[in-house]
Design an enzyme around this catalytic site. Structure first.
Site, PDB file in Angstrom:
ATOM      1  N   LYS A  81     -17.173 -20.502   0.085  1.00  0.00           N
ATOM      2  CA  LYS A  81     -15.933 -19.798   0.538  1.00  0.00           C
ATOM      3  C   LYS A  81     -15.838 -18.361   0.534  1.00  0.00           C
ATOM      4  CE  LYS A  81     -11.514 -19.824  -2.376  1.00  0.00           C
ATOM      5  NZ  LYS A  81     -10.680 -20.509  -3.716  1.00  0.00           N
ATOM      6  N   SER A 156      -7.003 -23.532  -2.731  1.00  0.00           N
ATOM      7  CA  SER A 156      -7.445 -22.327  -1.799  1.00  0.00           C
ATOM      8  C   SER A 156      -8.905 -22.518  -1.430  1.00  0.00           C
ATOM      9  CB  SER A 156      -7.335 -21.026  -2.437  1.00  0.00           C
ATOM     10  OG  SER A 156      -8.257 -20.901  -3.774  1.00  0.00           O
ATOM     11  N   SER A 180      -8.025 -24.671  -7.486  1.00  0.00           N
ATOM     12  CA  SER A 180      -8.594 -24.559  -6.131  1.00  0.00           C
ATOM     13  C   SER A 180      -9.864 -24.931  -5.819  1.00  0.00           C
ATOM     14  CB  SER A 180      -8.777 -22.915  -6.017  1.00  0.00           C
ATOM     15  OG  SER A 180      -7.494 -22.200  -5.942  1.00  0.00           O
TER      16      SER A 180
END
Lengths: 470, 69
Positions: A81, A156, A180
């Protein structure tokens, strides 16, 4: 020798490279070819550093040919990420505001993966500032679900879920503040763990909420997660929340019998608001745990709704404190759907914020006594349904998006507020062909037990062996 | 016990230098009241000494009294 990397799990790849059945360069070339083909379909990456990754693979092969001992992730291509900092490299955090900001430090988790021999191939798409649960991103393009690109991957850590499911990489780090890691893992049909607060250092990771941020791996199998966790977990003096609890070799614990293990099934809250596909997956997975020798026990959970609201309050206040300057000076650089939920946090009274923090201890004690004092693991859905469509969850239509996505945090945020570990495991497919998943929630620092149960479940079922048709 | 949109608008301007429309300020006031209310109600039910028991202490303590790993 050509490598069909889609056939390999993370541990398969690492073991093959260490045994010199395949070279790091062959693996990297195959990885980059897969990324090149699939990226236009799912948009999981923000940046791809093909040349740097190939150079690193060449160096790895040279080291191996010198007879050096290879660490556990030697030569394995990974991507994470885009909020894990690497000194000198831009970490966009999925935002316009950080689009050109180079990091001044390297995240502890990345340093530890480097030491374990992994090679980064690029950075992954994510919700802007880790503040969305769908995968929509106006700045870098929406990330799409590899099982059906009309649907969201969840967020996310959207790129992490999509890249692992699409077999562009075998493992990825995401961050989980309220779900997330677990939500995209569940919607993309991969395994994802939210560790106990303090288990994995957050140093060098973009903060969203100091109190509840965690960092966790996503991969196709629990074994892969175990290997990554062994590499990254452990005390770090640079993260004030870091714990000095000893770190086991998670992979060594995977084969423990589940005989006599008490698996809790919630008789309230977590069994409500789920669709028939999730209910079917939950029931079938309970049967698998029974087959494995576990005792399935009904348990009532104390008002998780309160913990969820308090978690939301902490998140809102801390996110507003982090973003206050930019909310004032650069409001138009945020997507409206990201900025709007942050603004109320600016006005939460300090007393209420402190009360929400203060209540974490007592509510955790209550949960440990009333739930995890009666069972070893709690078996609950990761979400209420399989992945919604991009259109139904588009934050640009807030009312429709809330109707579609509003129930997802209910299954994950409470666990984050309590700081407990939880692993999301795929448990089948809905009628629309998209994955559904369950979570196993454990007592503090029982990640080894969670991964043990997830591993034995995966060995019995094989959902993780299915591959999206891309 | 809520706050008004007018108060939110004034605070936004004075404290943060942010201009909000009346409608937006009213919506934020509604959300703040809703968020804060759950903490207020739960906070009143907690014990005076609860702040001594942080979540971190509980997590670590759980490993030493058999509730953890």
């Amino acid at each position: 020798m050509s490598v069909d990397i889609v056939e390999y799990t993370l541990c398969d790849l690492a073991d093959a490279i260490r045994a010199r059945r395949v070279s790091a360069v062959e693996v990297m070339e195959a990885t980059l070819a897969r990324i090149d083909r699939v990226q236009p379909l799912v948009n999981a990456f923000i940046d791809i550093d093909g040349d740097g990754a190939l150079d690193a693979a060449r160096r790895a092969d040279a080291e191996l040919s010198n007879g050096n001992e290879a660490p556990p992730l030697f030569g394995v291509p990974l991507a994470h990420k885009d909020l894990l900092y690497r000194k000198g490299r831009v970490s966009t955090c999925g935002s316009e505001i950080r689009r050109n900001v180079a990091a001044e430090v390297t995240a502890t988790a990345l340093e530890r993966l480097d030491a374990a021999g992994a090679i980064e191939v690029g950075t992954l798409n994510m919700a802007e500032f880790a503040a969305g649960g769908t995968g929509h991103n106006e700045h870098f393009g929406d990330c799409l679900n590899p099982w059906n690109t009309d649907h969201i991957p969840g967020g996310s850590s959207s790129g992490s879920g999509a890249a692992v499911a699409a077999r562009m990489v075998t493992g990825s780090l995401g961050s989980d503040t309220g779900g997330s890691v677990r939500i995209p893992a569940g919607l993309c049909g991969v395994v994802g763990i939210k560790p106990t607060d303090g288990r994995v250092s957050r140093y060098g990771v973009m903060p969203r909420s100091w109190a509840t941020d965690t960092l966790g791996p996503m991969a196709r199998t629990a074994r892969d997660i175990a290997r990554m966790m062994t590499a990254i977990a452990g005390f770090d003096s640079r993260d004030p929340q870091s714990s000095s609890e000893p770190v086991p070799d998670y992979e060594e614990e995977l084969e423990q019998t589940l005989k006599g293990l008490r698996v809790g099934v919630a008789t309230n809250y977590y069994n409500e608001d789920i669709d028939e596909n999730v209910a079917k997956g939950m029931a079938a997975s309970r049967e698998v745990f029974r087959t494995l020798g576990a005792e399935v026990v009904e348990v009532s959970v104390p008002d998780p709704g309160l913990a969820m609201r308090l978690g939301q309050l902490i998140l809102a206040a801390e996110a507003a404190a982090l973003h206050g300057k930019w909310l004032a000076e650069r409001p138009d650089d945020y997507q409206i759907a990201i900025r709007a939920p942050m603004e109320p946090g600016l006005f939460i009274p300090a007393t209420r914020y402190i009360e929400a923090l203060r209540l974490r201890g007592p509510l955790l004690c209550e949960f440990l006594e009333e739930v995890l004092g009666r069972v070893d693991l709690l078996h609950v859905p990761t979400g209420p349904a399989s992945a919604p469509t991009l259109a139904d969850s588009d934050p640009a239509s807030p009312e429709r998006a809330v109707r579609t996505m509003g129930l997802f945090p209910k299954f994950t945020r409470t666990i984050s507020y309590l700081g407990l570990p939880a692993v999301s495991v795929p448990c089948g497919f809905a009628q629309n062909g998209l994955p559904v998943a369950f979570q196993l929630v454990g007592r503090p620092f029982t990640e080894a037990r969670l991964l043990n149960a997830a591993h034995l479940y995966q060995r019995e079922t094989g959902w993780h062996e299915r591959m999206p048709d891309l | 016990m809520g706050c008004s949109g007018e108060t939110i608008r004034a605070m936004a301007r004075e404290i943060y230098g942010i201009e909000l429309t009346e409608d937006r300020a009213a919506e934020i006031a509604r959300q703040v009241t809703e968020l804060a209310e759950s903490a207020r109600r739960a906070g009143r039910e907690s014990d005076f000494d609860d702040e001594l028991l942080s979540a971190r202490q509980t997590l670590i303590g759980a490993t030493q009294d058999g509730r953890g790993s």
